[in-house]
Scaffold this motif. Structure first.
Motif, PDB file in Angstrom:
ATOM      1  N   ASN A   1      -5.957   1.166 -19.693  1.00 54.71           N
ATOM      2  CA  ASN A   1      -5.611   1.472 -18.260  1.00 54.71           C
ATOM      3  C   ASN A   1      -4.176   0.927 -18.250  1.00 54.71           C
ATOM      4  O   ASN A   1      -3.820   0.010 -18.848  1.00 54.71           O
ATOM      5  CB  ASN A   1      -6.392   0.583 -17.403  1.00 54.71           C
ATOM      6  CG  ASN A   1      -7.793   0.962 -17.423  1.00 54.71           C
ATOM      7  OD1 ASN A   1      -8.726   0.810 -18.082  1.00 54.71           O
ATOM      8  ND2 ASN A   1      -8.258   1.589 -16.201  1.00 54.71           N
TER       9      ASN A   1
ATOM     10  N   ASN B   1      -0.251   1.080 -15.949  1.00 53.46           N
ATOM     11  CA  ASN B   1       0.159   0.942 -14.609  1.00 53.46           C
ATOM     12  C   ASN B   1       1.617   0.812 -14.674  1.00 53.46           C
ATOM     13  O   ASN B   1       2.179  -0.039 -15.315  1.00 53.46           O
ATOM     14  CB  ASN B   1      -0.617   0.095 -13.314  1.00 53.46           C
ATOM     15  CG  ASN B   1      -0.246   0.799 -12.123  1.00 53.46           C
ATOM     16  OD1 ASN B   1       0.257   1.794 -11.712  1.00 53.46           O
ATOM     17  ND2 ASN B   1      -0.768  -0.089 -11.332  1.00 53.46           N
TER      18      ASN B   1
ATOM     19  N   GLU C   1      -6.791   6.002 -18.765  1.00 53.15           N
ATOM     20  CA  GLU C   1      -6.856   5.753 -17.253  1.00 53.15           C
ATOM     21  C   GLU C   1      -5.463   5.539 -16.493  1.00 53.15           C
ATOM     22  O   GLU C   1      -4.912   4.319 -16.824  1.00 53.15           O
ATOM     23  CB  GLU C   1      -8.097   5.196 -16.679  1.00 53.15           C
ATOM     24  CG  GLU C   1      -9.373   5.712 -17.157  1.00 53.15           C
ATOM     25  CD  GLU C   1     -10.539   4.752 -16.859  1.00 53.15           C
ATOM     26  OE1 GLU C   1     -11.464   5.334 -16.789  1.00 53.15           O
ATOM     27  OE2 GLU C   1     -10.413   3.601 -16.407  1.00 53.15           O
TER      28      GLU C   1
ATOM     29  N   ASN D   1      -3.440   5.443 -12.337  1.00 57.51           N
ATOM     30  CA  ASN D   1      -3.684   5.695 -10.889  1.00 57.51           C
ATOM     31  C   ASN D   1      -2.981   6.752 -10.371  1.00 57.51           C
ATOM     32  O   ASN D   1      -2.885   6.882  -9.034  1.00 57.51           O
ATOM     33  CB  ASN D   1      -4.070   4.406 -10.329  1.00 57.51           C
ATOM     34  CG  ASN D   1      -3.208   3.499 -10.039  1.00 57.51           C
ATOM     35  OD1 ASN D   1      -2.783   2.940 -11.382  1.00 57.51           O
ATOM     36  ND2 ASN D   1      -2.376   3.493  -9.015  1.00 57.51           N
TER      37      ASN D   1
ATOM     38  N   SER E   1      -1.623  10.080  -9.945  1.00 60.42           N
ATOM     39  CA  SER E   1      -2.100  11.730 -10.536  1.00 60.42           C
ATOM     40  C   SER E   1      -0.889  12.309 -10.788  1.00 60.42           C
ATOM     41  O   SER E   1      -1.200  13.170 -11.950  1.00 60.42           O
ATOM     42  CB  SER E   1      -2.574  12.125  -9.162  1.00 60.42           C
ATOM     43  OG  SER E   1      -1.695  12.171  -7.949  1.00 60.42           O
TER      44      SER E   1
ATOM     45  N   HIS F   1      -7.512  10.454 -14.209  1.00 57.71           N
ATOM     46  CA  HIS F   1      -6.942   9.677 -13.071  1.00 57.71           C
ATOM     47  C   HIS F   1      -7.924   8.912 -12.663  1.00 57.71           C
ATOM     48  O   HIS F   1      -9.249   9.106 -12.416  1.00 57.71           O
ATOM     49  CB  HIS F   1      -6.591  10.939 -11.859  1.00 57.71           C
ATOM     50  CG  HIS F   1      -6.334  10.296 -10.561  1.00 57.71           C
ATOM     51  ND1 HIS F   1      -7.086  10.181  -9.608  1.00 57.71           N
ATOM     52  CD2 HIS F   1      -4.942   9.486 -10.223  1.00 57.71           C
ATOM     53  CE1 HIS F   1      -6.493   9.621  -8.573  1.00 57.71           C
ATOM     54  NE2 HIS F   1      -5.335   9.112  -8.856  1.00 57.71           N
ATOM     55  N   VAL F   2      -7.799   7.467 -12.308  1.00 56.85           N
ATOM     56  CA  VAL F   2      -8.628   6.667 -11.504  1.00 56.85           C
ATOM     57  C   VAL F   2      -8.032   6.256 -10.140  1.00 56.85           C
ATOM     58  O   VAL F   2      -6.676   6.324 -10.012  1.00 56.85           O
ATOM     59  CB  VAL F   2      -9.117   5.514 -12.264  1.00 56.85           C
ATOM     60  CG1 VAL F   2      -9.926   6.240 -13.581  1.00 56.85           C
ATOM     61  CG2 VAL F   2      -7.881   4.786 -12.830  1.00 56.85           C
ATOM     62  N   PHE F   3      -8.837   5.758  -9.221  1.00 55.43           N
ATOM     63  CA  PHE F   3      -8.130   5.290  -8.075  1.00 55.43           C
ATOM     64  C   PHE F   3      -7.573   3.727  -8.182  1.00 55.43           C
ATOM     65  O   PHE F   3      -8.192   3.217  -9.262  1.00 55.43           O
ATOM     66  CB  PHE F   3      -9.102   5.154  -7.003  1.00 55.43           C
ATOM     67  CG  PHE F   3      -9.677   6.445  -6.556  1.00 55.43           C
ATOM     68  CD1 PHE F   3      -8.922   7.339  -5.640  1.00 55.43           C
ATOM     69  CD2 PHE F   3     -10.747   7.359  -6.896  1.00 55.43           C
ATOM     70  CE1 PHE F   3      -8.934   8.635  -5.004  1.00 55.43           C
ATOM     71  CE2 PHE F   3     -11.098   8.492  -6.361  1.00 55.43           C
ATOM     72  CZ  PHE F   3     -10.185   9.089  -5.615  1.00 55.43           C
ATOM     73  N   ARG F   4      -6.609   3.393  -7.541  1.00 50.08           N
ATOM     74  CA  ARG F   4      -6.275   2.074  -7.666  1.00 50.08           C
ATOM     75  C   ARG F   4      -7.256   1.043  -7.850  1.00 50.08           C
ATOM     76  O   ARG F   4      -7.021  -0.271  -8.557  1.00 50.08           O
ATOM     77  CB  ARG F   4      -5.183   1.651  -6.442  1.00 50.08           C
ATOM     78  CG  ARG F   4      -4.824   0.400  -6.349  1.00 50.08           C
ATOM     79  CD  ARG F   4      -3.786   0.228  -5.241  1.00 50.08           C
ATOM     80  NE  ARG F   4      -2.474   0.775  -5.694  1.00 50.08           N
ATOM     81  CZ  ARG F   4      -1.439   0.897  -4.705  1.00 50.08           C
ATOM     82  NH1 ARG F   4      -1.626   0.247  -3.696  1.00 50.08           N
ATOM     83  NH2 ARG F   4      -0.504   1.807  -4.965  1.00 50.08           N
TER      84      ARG F   4
ATOM     85  N   ASN G   1      -8.221  -0.058 -11.466  1.00 45.66           N
ATOM     86  CA  ASN G   1      -6.920  -0.101 -12.152  1.00 45.66           C
ATOM     87  C   ASN G   1      -6.180  -1.515 -11.839  1.00 45.66           C
ATOM     88  O   ASN G   1      -5.128  -1.664 -12.075  1.00 45.66           O
ATOM     89  CB  ASN G   1      -6.026   1.037 -12.075  1.00 45.66           C
ATOM     90  CG  ASN G   1      -5.411   1.429 -13.396  1.00 45.66           C
ATOM     91  OD1 ASN G   1      -5.640   1.091 -14.292  1.00 45.66           O
ATOM     92  ND2 ASN G   1      -4.088   1.821 -13.473  1.00 45.66           N
TER      93      ASN G   1
END
Length: 144
Positions: A8, A10, A73, A75, A77, A113-116, A119
């Motif tokens: 993951n 970010n 993964e 978040n 997109s 893609h994952v939602f916030r 993550n």
């Protein structure tokens, strides 16, 4: 069950051209932490911070030879869609995207893609990265 890993990642920017950091975490299929990472980028855009989080995560995964299959993964997109060829990347991001593609050829990676909300640890590490002076890598979740 075949073992796999999950990365993951970010990036965090406090404005769209302001102090930015990056972070991420790699876990085994059973959620055991392999390593986490975090770092400062300086004044950058959110897209750049996300790409650098992905780059550092892939590079560490490959350098540490963690495993052969990894689900990645993120978040944002845009980054996932650029990577999967769904959208064309902005010209200023093509160089780092090409480096990410080169790194990902070493193993099998799937980019999702994952939602916030899915993550949150990577988000915490990215925001904390903006407080650091150098990249930090740990065998557990980094504390700030």
């Amino acid at each position: 069950m075949e073992e796999f890993f999950k990365l993951n990642f970010n990036g965090s920017s406090f404005g769209n051209l302001s102090l930015a950091g990056f972070g991420g975490i790699v876990r085994e299929w059973n959620r055991v932490v392999v390593f986490s990472f975090s770092g400062l980028l300086g004044e950058k855009t959110t897209n750049f911070a996300e790409l650098m989080a992905l780059f550092n995560g892939l590079k560490l995964f490959v350098d540490k030879m963690v495993g052969t299959y990894c689900v990645v993964e993120g978040n944002l997109s845009n980054v996932i869609n650029w990577y999967n060829g769904i959208l064309k990347p902005l010209w200023e991001h093509r160089s780092i995207l090409l480096q990410n593609w080169d790194l990902s050829r070493s193993f099998t990676f799937s980019f999702v893609h994952v939602f916030r909300e899915a993550n949150v640890v990577a988000d915490y590490l990215a925001k904390g990265g903006s407080t650091l002076t150098e990249i930090v890598v740990s065998n557990s979740v980094i504390s700030f």
